[in-house]
Design a protein around this motif. Structure first.
Motif, short mmCIF file in Angstrom:
data_model
loop_
_atom_site.label_atom_id
_atom_site.label_comp_id
_atom_site.label_asym_id
_atom_site.label_seq_id
_atom_site.Cartn_x
_atom_site.Cartn_y
_atom_site.Cartn_z
N CYS B 286 0.72 -1.40 -0.72
CA CYS B 286 -0.28 -0.49 0.19
C CYS B 286 0.58 1.12 0.00
O CYS B 286 1.35 0.94 0.93
CB CYS B 286 -0.67 -0.26 1.66
SG CYS B 286 -1.73 1.75 1.51
N SER B 289 1.48 2.89 3.32
CA SER B 289 1.93 2.37 4.32
C SER B 289 2.98 2.40 5.31
O SER B 289 3.07 2.46 6.15
CB SER B 289 2.23 0.85 4.02
OG SER B 289 3.13 0.38 2.65
N ILE B 298 1.55 -7.49 6.04
CA ILE B 298 0.83 -7.98 4.74
C ILE B 298 0.89 -6.60 3.95
O ILE B 298 0.86 -6.06 2.47
CB ILE B 298 -0.37 -7.91 4.90
CG1 ILE B 298 -1.02 -8.19 3.50
CG2 ILE B 298 -1.97 -7.48 5.62
CD1 ILE B 298 -2.37 -9.40 3.50
N CYS B 299 0.27 -5.05 4.89
CA CYS B 299 0.65 -3.71 3.70
C CYS B 299 1.80 -3.56 3.49
O CYS B 299 1.87 -2.95 2.30
CB CYS B 299 -0.22 -3.15 5.36
SG CYS B 299 -1.43 -2.75 6.44
N ALA B 304 -3.97 -3.33 -0.71
CA ALA B 304 -5.09 -3.89 -0.33
C ALA B 304 -6.26 -3.35 -2.17
O ALA B 304 -6.23 -2.82 -1.95
CB ALA B 304 -5.96 -3.48 0.83
N SER B 316 -9.35 0.68 -0.43
CA SER B 316 -8.66 0.28 -0.04
C SER B 316 -7.75 0.18 1.05
O SER B 316 -6.66 0.89 1.10
CB SER B 316 -7.60 0.45 -1.64
OG SER B 316 -6.39 -0.14 -1.28
N CYS B 317 -7.95 -0.50 2.46
CA CYS B 317 -7.08 -0.96 2.85
C CYS B 317 -7.31 -2.57 3.96
O CYS B 317 -8.40 -2.84 3.80
CB CYS B 317 -7.89 0.34 4.18
SG CYS B 317 -6.58 -0.37 5.41
N TRP B 318 -6.11 -3.02 4.72
CA TRP B 318 -6.64 -4.76 4.66
C TRP B 318 -6.59 -4.32 6.56
O TRP B 318 -7.54 -5.59 6.71
CB TRP B 318 -4.73 -4.98 4.97
CG TRP B 318 -4.56 -5.37 3.69
CD1 TRP B 318 -3.35 -4.90 3.46
CD2 TRP B 318 -4.78 -6.32 3.09
NE1 TRP B 318 -3.42 -5.32 1.96
CE2 TRP B 318 -3.99 -6.29 2.20
CE3 TRP B 318 -5.99 -7.14 3.25
CZ2 TRP B 318 -4.20 -7.13 0.40
CZ3 TRP B 318 -5.98 -8.32 1.73
CH2 TRP B 318 -5.18 -8.41 0.72
N HIS B 321 -10.66 -6.28 6.34
CA HIS B 321 -10.18 -7.71 5.82
C HIS B 321 -10.65 -8.04 7.57
O HIS B 321 -10.32 -8.17 8.68
CB HIS B 321 -9.00 -7.69 5.78
CG HIS B 321 -8.61 -9.41 5.35
ND1 HIS B 321 -8.96 -10.88 5.96
CD2 HIS B 321 -9.05 -9.72 4.21
CE1 HIS B 321 -8.52 -11.83 5.59
NE2 HIS B 321 -8.92 -11.34 4.01
N ALA B 324 -8.38 -8.83 10.32
CA ALA B 324 -7.06 -7.54 10.57
C ALA B 324 -7.85 -7.36 12.38
O ALA B 324 -8.63 -7.51 12.74
CB ALA B 324 -7.83 -6.59 9.54
#
Lengths: 328, 338
Positions: B286, B289, B298-299, B304, B316-318, B321, B324
């Motif tokens: 990202c 990030s 993961i970022c 995302a 658009s952000c993890w 999820h 998370a």
């Protein structure tokens, strides 16, 4: 407020630029008789649209321009008419931060040279002590020691502005004139610089003249604010009073024109949209400068220039009909 | 509501001698007919390059390397220069930021307006002149009969921007792209121009994309918003939700870093630490990030997908999820994402 000590006092300051000769002679009245006081330790905001003379005031105070008329009192001393040599000690006490972080740093000098220039001019420190001082300043403004030997092009806009601030701080000034210091920066970076200016003010007891056109940021940082229009001061009061209880019709329309980052705000329905453009400061006519755009203007507004008067305690405005308009 | 514009996985890169600058990195969005879409972002976020890509104005060394731009069903990226000319200035037109550099200083305002009108219509010179006068009146230029003979330098900044808007709407475009149309103007003039744009949009019945860095301007006139950062879309939302319930840490950061009008005690601003990414070598995950207070492992590795928060909001952000960690205000979304 009376117990506060004035650091800078400006009396009937005028700065005119003359171009052309004989019949084609034009006088641009950038600043036309301005009075205000800045007290020790406060932030005085100066706002207005482009061409209102706010930058000229900053530059005249620091004597980048020589005033056409009027007095500039710094700590009680008249400095408006001192020679370059007599002025030198005052140059150390006043510093400036410029708007454009790209144009205001010499691209051929390293960060060390840029910051050291003032220290050298005033023979403050030498050798290792000077270098130590430069490292200390860099850390103060959130940069690192290793940055000292680099050149301006290696830095981002926000970092460059930090270098400009370190340069201003290097000579331990009392007053810093900040001329639109954040206008060229991205929104996410602006807050970083504003917070830093506030921290430095607390730490060193600095006094700021903060010149800007971004009205919400000016309110945030200033204790008192002056509103200018075409070379004249329209209104001076404390930041909160100005935004809550503006008296002058120009200030009111200026404040209502600010776009509000809140789609649910109801202020939008009460908005006053000014007609026309800012007039020309060249060969201005007598009368109130704002009269041609003012919805309350009467015939004498076009002939008699209003004085800046104290309407309430600490709240000054220049308008013939201020009481009538505000029902005072 | 039908879509007037659909951008799919657009990727625009500049091949400079220093390396590849990935200005726009695979963005997709669409615009409803009659809507005003705001694209907000800081310098280098890719918002201007997005608009130039739509206009077919990306010049060497820049290139659209991937993606499609459908305007009323036609893929603009597939058109050659000549066919694109039929759309540009006619169906799609643009208002630029700097009214001084986007008007030719050597010709009168009338001359330039007539040129735009005649290039896309069968009107003769006199008819085009009449139309030009009508347009100047429409954009609120006083005394158009004499002003039409003026050169750009005789106009103030606000009037120049009005003249530029007159040129942009000359052929009743279906899509009007305004790139920072008020940034160079004073705040009282900005209010005038925004009012004018709101007005005209209804009069000529077009859809608008407004590009700006100013969240205030966005909230004044847009109904939907895209937030861009580092060449990617961080969040898409309708105007109310974006300001009330931002679902991306970058949007939240932006909103927190602007001063709010609270009287009394001074509140300290909350800045976003760090600085924007280098597009020559963007982060592989990202783009936000490195500056994000919530960044997870993961970022840094993988950007995302757009999680669908509601019918009108995607981010658009993890953090959205289901696995998370819990962050207050961030909605969890179930299932696979686009």
């Amino acid at each position: 407020m009376s117990d506060r000590i004035p650091l800078l006092e400006v009396r009937n300051l005028k700065k005119h630029f003359i171009s052309g000769i004989l019949k084609k002679r034009k006088v641009l009245t950038a600043v036309d008789g301005i009075d205000f006081v800045i007290y020790k330790g406060e932030t005085f905001g100066l706002v207005g649209e482009s061409g209102c003379g706010k930058t000229t005031i900053g530059r005249t105070i620091i004597r980048l321009y020589n005033p056409t008329d009027g007095e500039i009192l710094f700590d009680g001393e008249e400095i408006g008419h001192l020679s370059e040599r007599e002025l030198k000690p005052y140059r150390k006490r006043m510093q400036m931060i410029f708007q454009d972080p790209y144009a205001s740093l010499n691209s051929r000098m390293t960060v060390t040279d840029i910051i050291a220039e003032g220290i050298d001019t005033h023979h403050l420190l030498e050798g290792d002590a000077k270098q130590e001082r430069i490292y200390e300043l860099l850390e103060k403004v959130g940069l690192k020691r290793e940055h000292a030997s680099r050149y301006p092009h290696e830095f981002s806009g926000g970092q460059r502005q930090r270098i400009g601030i370190a340069r201003a701080l290097a000579v331990n000034p009392e007053l810093i004139i900040c001329d639109e210091p954040i206008s060229a920066l991205d929104v996410s970076i602006q807050a970083q610089v504003v917070n830093m200016l506030e921290d430095l003010q607390d730490e060193f007891g600095l006094t700021y003249l903060f010149i800007a056109h971004d009205l919400s940021m000016v309110r945030h940082i200033s204790d008192r604010i002056g509103v200018m229009y075409l070379g004249k001061m329209m209104e001076i009061t404390t930041a909160d009073e100005l935004y809550e209880n503006a008296l002058h019709p120009y200030t009111k329309s200026l404040l209502s024109a600010i776009p509000i980052p809140d789609p649910t705000s109801s202020i939008r329905d009460r908005r006053v949209i000014l007609k026309g453009d800012v007039g020309s400061p060249i060969n201005p006519k007598p009368g109130c400068r704002f009269a041609s755009r003012c919805q309350y203007a009467k015939p004498n507004c076009f002939t008699e220039t209003p004085e800046l008067r104290e309407i309430k305690e600490g709240h000054f405005a220049s308008c013939h009909y201020i009481e009538e308009i505000n029902g005072i | 509501m039908s879509k007037i514009l659909e951008v799919k996985n657009l990727r625009t890169t500049f091949f400079t001698h220093l390396g590849e600058v990935q200005a726009v990195r695979g963005i997709s969005f669409d615009l409803d007919e009659g809507g005003i879409l705001g694209i907000v972002g800081e310098s280098g976020s890719g918002k201007s390059v997005t608009s130039l890509s739509i206009m077919g104005l990306v010049d060497e060394p820049g290139k659209i390397v991937e993606g499609e731009i459908f305007f009323q069903g036609t893929d603009l990226t597939k058109l050659d220069h000549k066919d694109m000319m039929q759309f540009r200035g006619n169906e799609i037109s643009m208002i630029f930021q700097d009214p001084m550099t986007s008007i030719n200083p050597a010709f009168t305002i009338g001359n330039q307006l007539r040129e735009v009108i005649m290039a896309h219509s069968d009107l003769n010179k006199d008819q085009a002149h009449e139309r030009a006068l009508e347009l100047l009146k429409m954009v609120g230029i006083p005394d158009p009969e004499s002003r039409i003979k003026n050169f750009p330098y005789q106009f103030s900044g606000g009037m120049r921007q009005r003249a530029l808007i007159a040129m942009a709407i000359a052929n009743n475009p279906k899509l009007l792209i305004a790139d920072e149309p008020t940034t160079a103007l004073d705040v009282t003039i900005q209010a005038q121009i925004l009012e004018l744009m709101r007005d005209l949009k209804d009069k000529i019945n077009s859809s608008v994309i407004l590009i700006t860095h100013d969240l205030g301007v966005i909230s004044e006139i847009c109904d939907k918003v895209i937030v861009m950062y580092g060449g990617m879309i961080m969040e898409k939302a309708d105007i109310k939700n974006l300001f009330a319930h931002p679902q991306h840490p970058y949007t939240r950061g932006l909103l927190l870093s602007i001063p709010t009008n609270v009287t009394g005690k001074k509140k300290r601003l909350i800045p976003i630490e760090g600085s924007p990414p280098d597009l020559m070598d963007p982060p592989s995950g990202c783009p936000f990030s490195p500056r994000c207070p919530h960044a997870m492992e993961i970022c840094l590795k993988k950007a995302a997908p757009l999680f669908k928060i509601s019918e009108t909001q995607e981010a658009s952000c993890w953090l959205h999820h289901q696995d998370a960690p819990e962050v207050s205000g961030m909605v969890k979304v179930e299932g696979e994402q686009s």
